[in-house]
Each structure stands twice: as structure tokens, then as C-alpha cells.
Motif scaffolding. Structure first.
Motif, PDB file in Angstrom:
ATOM      1  N   GLU A 160       0.993  -1.625  -0.516  1.00 55.70           N
ATOM      2  CA  GLU A 160       0.079   0.456  -0.147  1.00 55.70           C
ATOM      3  C   GLU A 160       0.621   0.762   0.030  1.00 55.70           C
ATOM      4  N   ILE A 161       2.162   1.112   0.649  1.00 55.80           N
ATOM      5  CA  ILE A 161       3.474   2.269   0.701  1.00 55.80           C
ATOM      6  C   ILE A 161       3.067   2.847  -0.639  1.00 55.80           C
ATOM      7  N   LYS A 162       3.579   1.944  -1.583  1.00 51.12           N
ATOM      8  CA  LYS A 162       4.362   1.678  -2.574  1.00 51.12           C
ATOM      9  C   LYS A 162       3.091   2.215  -3.832  1.00 51.12           C
ATOM     10  N   LYS A 216       2.983   6.019  -2.530  1.00 49.95           N
ATOM     11  CA  LYS A 216       3.945   6.648  -2.890  1.00 49.95           C
ATOM     12  C   LYS A 216       3.367   7.362  -4.491  1.00 49.95           C
ATOM     13  N   ILE A 237      10.796   8.745  -0.043  1.00 52.66           N
ATOM     14  CA  ILE A 237      10.438   8.506   1.229  1.00 52.66           C
ATOM     15  C   ILE A 237      12.109   8.615   1.820  1.00 52.66           C
ATOM     16  N   LEU A 247      12.942   0.823   3.585  1.00 51.11           N
ATOM     17  CA  LEU A 247      11.480   1.684   2.799  1.00 51.11           C
ATOM     18  C   LEU A 247      12.570   2.187   2.017  1.00 51.11           C
ATOM     19  N   VAL A 299       7.171   1.492   9.920  1.00 50.94           N
ATOM     20  CA  VAL A 299       6.182   1.353   8.817  1.00 50.94           C
ATOM     21  C   VAL A 299       5.564   1.723   9.073  1.00 50.94           C
ATOM     22  N   GLU A 300       4.355   1.166  10.011  1.00 47.13           N
ATOM     23  CA  GLU A 300       3.085   1.820   9.895  1.00 47.13           C
ATOM     24  C   GLU A 300       3.551   3.413  10.570  1.00 47.13           C
ATOM     25  N   VAL A 310       5.036   5.702   8.195  1.00 48.88           N
ATOM     26  CA  VAL A 310       5.485   6.003   7.347  1.00 48.88           C
ATOM     27  C   VAL A 310       3.938   5.793   6.789  1.00 48.88           C
ATOM     28  N   TYR A 311       3.772   4.448   6.889  1.00 51.67           N
ATOM     29  CA  TYR A 311       1.368   4.167   6.170  1.00 51.67           C
ATOM     30  C   TYR A 311       1.352   5.294   6.512  1.00 51.67           C
ATOM     31  N   LEU A 317       1.416   8.770   4.554  1.00 53.69           N
ATOM     32  CA  LEU A 317       0.897   9.124   3.197  1.00 53.69           C
ATOM     33  C   LEU A 317      -0.507   8.727   2.934  1.00 53.69           C
ATOM     34  N   LYS A 318      -1.508   8.001   4.211  1.00 53.06           N
ATOM     35  CA  LYS A 318      -2.584   7.961   4.360  1.00 53.06           C
ATOM     36  C   LYS A 318      -3.547   8.881   4.462  1.00 53.06           C
TER      37      LYS A 318
END
Length: 305
Positions: A11-13, A16, A23, A36, A270-271, A273-274, A277-278
Motif C-alpha cells: 500500500e505504501i508503494k 507513493k 521517502i 523502505l 513502517v506503520e 510511514v503508512y 502517506l494515507k
């Protein structure tokens, strides 16, 4: 890797690409956050990258002053700091108000700030520097009198390299690097007598005097890569070990002391970063006048080769 984690990475990819985002991560971030990132580096490399990228969104995995620097250099971009309370105790040791008062004591001095400062402090300075280029920045200044803020350890190191300048030091320091002592080095050398000591200039002078090499995170990484030696004691934040071991699978790296951990650098996950973006967390916003004045000090640094 759990299914949820794998889904989050995918989902991050996707986000982006949708948001034209990059990132970036400092070398002191958690291993999985470094993996990441599109770019991993020290403050200097990340400053340069953020100034040159054509991305619309920068997710800065680091601490507050770093994300502010990215915003200063690219005010048209959306800069997100995944953990808004990821600060820097050293940056907090100097305020613009206190600096304005200190400048009155040295009216003829050129004011140099380490990049580990707030945007508001940078706005009161003539030129910025990082640990990678501090010596070159100071050497490039025609003036012989310098007021250096806020890191007295980096400032002392620079003063030894550039003895022809009179450098007034602010009484600030990195709480992680400053706690390392000469006895820590001696103890570690006793356990690993055949290891070279690579130290960051944010360490105290007594530590640097016992080091085999002194340099920024990027310079330490480069030195270890080129060295024919195969064992190293690392006197900087533990996050650097990830890149060192990736680059040098046949070499051995020991953290000089277990105290070399920056809690603020470890807040980003990582969460985080998610969610950045979200949900657009957490956008760095700065006053236009602060951006304009702080930009001068960063641009002056970027002109130094």
C-alpha cells in the motif's frame, strides 16, 4: 513478515506513486524504515536530495529539524514528518531569542549553525553546516571570528581543524553522543583490541582523541567500506550499523557502548510511514518570513564545496 505487514508495504508503494512522493530516511532510523526509503543518508545528503527531487511530497523519516530543513529548501512541496514528536534535544538547547542575545556579545562574528537547529534559529544565522561539511564551511568564511551553535563538541572538533579562526561555542550537545566517555572507549578497546574506533564529531573531545577516524555518518560508512581493516568499534548512533553491515558483509562492527541509541530517531516505524502517506501526517508548515531568512543559511551551506 506478517500478511498485514506485507499488505502495508504494498500500500505504501501504491500511495507513493499516486501522490508522487519520496521517502527519505536518516542513517539512525530503524532498519526496516531504512529499507523502505528511496534515499538513506546523513543530514547533508538528505538536504541535497530534498532540494533536487521533483517529488510533490517528501516523507521525512528523521526528526523535526530535518523535516523543517526539507521544507525550507522546497517550500512548494508537502513535507511530512511521520512522528510529529520526534524531536532533537540538542536543537532544543538553542532558541532564536537566546541566540539574538548571544549575538550582541559578538557583533562582528559570523554566525554558523549546525543543521541540528530549528528553522527559527537558522533564520538568525549566516550559514548552516552539517557534520560532513562543518570544517569546509568554517574554512570558507572570510571572517576570522565565528559564533558556532549549538554543538560544543562538533564546534571544538572544528576549532582544532581550523586553528586560525576564533570560534565562540554555544553550550549545547547531543545527549546520545555526549554520554560516551574515554573510559567507554578504553573498555571497548580492551575487549576488541584489534578493532579500529570510528567516532562521530558530536562525541566529546576525550573520545575523539582516542579514535582512529572521526567523521560524519556518511564519512564513517565510506571509511569502513574502503578500509582494509575488518573489525570496527562504532562511536555513533546504532542505526548506522545496518548500512555498515549491508555494505561490508565480511567485516565485523561493534557498537562502542550500548548507550548509543537516540530514542527520537527510533520513533518512526513502517506503520508511521503508512499513516503519513494515507492521512497526510504530519505536515510541516513554516512562516514565509522564517523560510526566506532560514533559506539563506542553507543556501550558503550548499554553495560550499
Amino acid at each position: 513478515m506478517t500478511e498485514n505487514f506485507a499488505e502495508m508495504m504494498e500500500e505504501i508503494k501504491k500511495m507513493k506513486k499516486e501522490r508522487n512522493a519520496v521517502i527519505v530516511a536518516h542513517n539512525y532510523q530503524l532498519d526496516e524504515v531504512q529499507e523502505l526509503a528511496d534515499v538513506v543518508g546523513d543530514s547533508f545528503r538528505l538536504s541535497q536530495y530534498c532540494a533536487s527531487t521533483d517529488a510533490d511530497v517528501v516523507v521525512f523519516c528523521g526528526v523535526h529539524f530535518m523535516a523543517e530543513s526539507a521544507k525550507i529548501l522546497s517550500p512548494e512541496k508537502t513535507v511530512l514528518l511521520p512522528e510529529i514528536d520526534a524531536g532533537c534535544p540538542m536543537a532544543d538547547m538553542v532558541t532564536p531569542e537566546a541566540l539574538i542575545e548571544e549575538k550582541k556579545k559578538y557583533p562582528n562574528a559570523t554566525v554558523v549553525c549546525y543543521i541540528n537547529t530549528s528553522a527559527a534559529v537558522k533564520a538568525e544565522c549566516d550559514v548552516c553546516c552539517t557534520s560532513s561539511n562543518a570544517v569546509n564551511v568554517i574554512r570558507s568564511i572570510p571572517n576570522d571570528e565565528i559564533l558556532f551553535v549549538p554543538d560544543k563538541n562538533l564546534g571544538s572538533y572544528v576549532a582544532k581543524q581550523v586553528p586560525d579562526k576564533k570560534i565562540h561555542l554555544w553550550d549545547g550537545y547531543c545527549i546520545t553522543h555526549h554520554r560516551v566517555s574515554a573510559s567507554d572507549v578504553q573498555k571497548a578497546k580492551g575487549i576488541h583490541p584489534d578493532a579500529l574506533v570510528l567516532a562521530h564529531p558530536e562525541c566529546r573531545q576525550e573520545v575523539l582523541e582516542l579514535a582512529d577516524f572521526v567523521g560524519s555518518t556518511a564519512q564513517i560508512i565510506e571509511y569502513a567500506k574502503k578500509s582494509s581493516h575488518d573489525k570496527f568499534l562504532i562511536a555513533t548512533e546504532m542505526g548506522i550499523l545496518h548500512q555498515l553491515r549491508k555494505d561490508n558483509p565480511d567485516k565485523t562492527f561493534y557498537l562502542l557502548t550500548q548507550g548509543l541509541v537516540c530514542p527520537n530517531m527510533k520513533k518512526t516505524t513502517v506503520e508511521s510511514v503508512y499513516n503519513a502517506l494515507k492521512h497526510g501526517r504530519y505536515e510541516i508548515k513554516l512562516d514565509e518570513d522564517i523560510i526566506r531568512r532560514a533559506r539563506r543559511s542553507l543556501d550558503a551551506m550548499l554553495r560550499v564545496r
